[in-house]
Design an enzyme around this catalytic site. Sequence first.
Site, mmCIF file in Angstrom:
data_model
loop_
_atom_site.group_PDB
_atom_site.id
_atom_site.type_symbol
_atom_site.label_atom_id
_atom_site.label_comp_id
_atom_site.label_asym_id
_atom_site.label_seq_id
_atom_site.Cartn_x
_atom_site.Cartn_y
_atom_site.Cartn_z
ATOM 1 N N ASP A 151 -47.948 -10.725 -54.027
ATOM 2 C CA ASP A 151 -47.660 -12.336 -53.555
ATOM 3 C C ASP A 151 -47.670 -13.124 -54.644
ATOM 4 O OD1 ASP A 151 -47.480 -14.530 -51.864
ATOM 5 O OD2 ASP A 151 -49.377 -14.239 -50.971
ATOM 6 N N GLU A 163 -47.075 -15.633 -42.534
ATOM 7 C CA GLU A 163 -48.311 -15.712 -43.466
ATOM 8 C C GLU A 163 -48.999 -17.183 -43.671
ATOM 9 O OE1 GLU A 163 -50.278 -16.164 -47.461
ATOM 10 O OE2 GLU A 163 -48.457 -16.876 -46.926
HETATM 11 ZN ZN LIG Z 1 -47.386 -19.632 -49.747
#
Ligand SMILES: [Zn+2]
Length: 375
Positions: free
Chosen positions: A247, A199
């Site tokens: 997240d 990511e």
């Molecule tokens: Zn990050």
Amino acid sequence: MMQQSRPSSRGHLLSLLALQLLFALTIAYQTLSDDFLRNLTLAESDFDIHNQEGLLAPILIPRVPGTPGQAKTQQHFVNFFRKELPDWTLLWQNSTGTTPVTGSRQIPFSNLIVRKEPPWTKPGQANYLTLVAHYDSKFKPDNFIGAIDSAVPCAILMHIARFVDKYMKQMHEEMVALGELGGTVPMDMGLQILLLDGEEAFGSSWTSTDSLYGSRALAEEWEHTMNPALSSYRDPLSQISLFVLLDLLGSANPRIPSYFLPTHWAYKNMASVEDRMRKLDLLETKTKRPFLYEAGKVPDQFNPSFVGDDHEPFMKRGVPILHLIPSSFPDVWHTLQDDGEHLDMPTVRDWCKIVTAFTLEWLDMMEIVPEPEQS
Ligand SMILES: [Zn+2]
Ligand SMILES: *[C@@H]1O[C@H](CO)[C@@H](O)[C@H](O)[C@H]1NC(C)=O
Ligand SMILES: *[C@@H]1O[C@H](CO)[C@@H](O)[C@H](O)[C@H]1NC(C)=O
């Protein structure tokens, strides 16, 4: 939207016969009872940052793609699922790529896909509530851990899979015993967990080619993976009923906006779970402002801005997204302070309970709770 009217025909409903069946055709899914919410416990040791037997501690290491930490983290996931959830399907989706800072070397990116669906579903028949987090960590600074980014979200998803497994098993067994062989969206619901790689950007600035290596590869592959002819869904992307991305969770006092109007109904469901758990005193954090503070947002207040993250390649392809990321980002974000010691453990455990409850409610688990005796 699937939760608008969910014809329900399992277990106890059948025993109450005609009148109940009439209602069942118009009932929306049931919220979890207070009793059910009280039962959503977790073992603190699973999130103890020093307990190598737990879920979280083994992830609190640098996990840069192409380094030994990446392989160790993958091994932790595989060991956990093989041991605790042997009947779940484990799939890897692998790709390689170069980055702006690692020269011509091909860096490996491996997404782990873990899923469970009702036993009667054929390939392409199940729809999946899809819970997502990334497990890679940043290339720089050296020794960056990424506890909120996203070791904690990964550990939460592992906990959820194990916790809901027994309920899913019971539900499927009851339905099979009743001769329910699926064929409707609510009956064919499964759960899918995506632990994504790559990511983070490798270079110092986030660009469209230096970031989201794993999620871009997966979304593209799934777009071109056709399910068998006459399947309920044409490809794995359309089997995602909702893509819930966790997240930067684990710092105190998170503020999670509702980013997308089309999934605001799902945001509100999760906010309502949080609110009910707070009122029942089931959460440890005693905050004046709930984590999900925008349940009352009205359509005019939504704007096109959003936070770039692993949902993008999926959103571009029409997948509905619920993005659980604080705005603004926690202070430790992308610094060496983003480690185990800087986590706020009550917040971590509360997130775990909230998302677990949301998942069970989505899967309509009140169906397996015996109805109280009627007088
Ligand atoms: Zn990050
Ligand atoms: C909650 O747990 C208790 C004790 O294990 C059990 O008797 C009860 O049926 C559970 N309730 C729900 C709704 O899961
Ligand atoms: C994909 O990557 C995983 C993790 O590195 C590895 O275990 C697996 O063997 C790979 N699969 C293929 C087909 O290369």
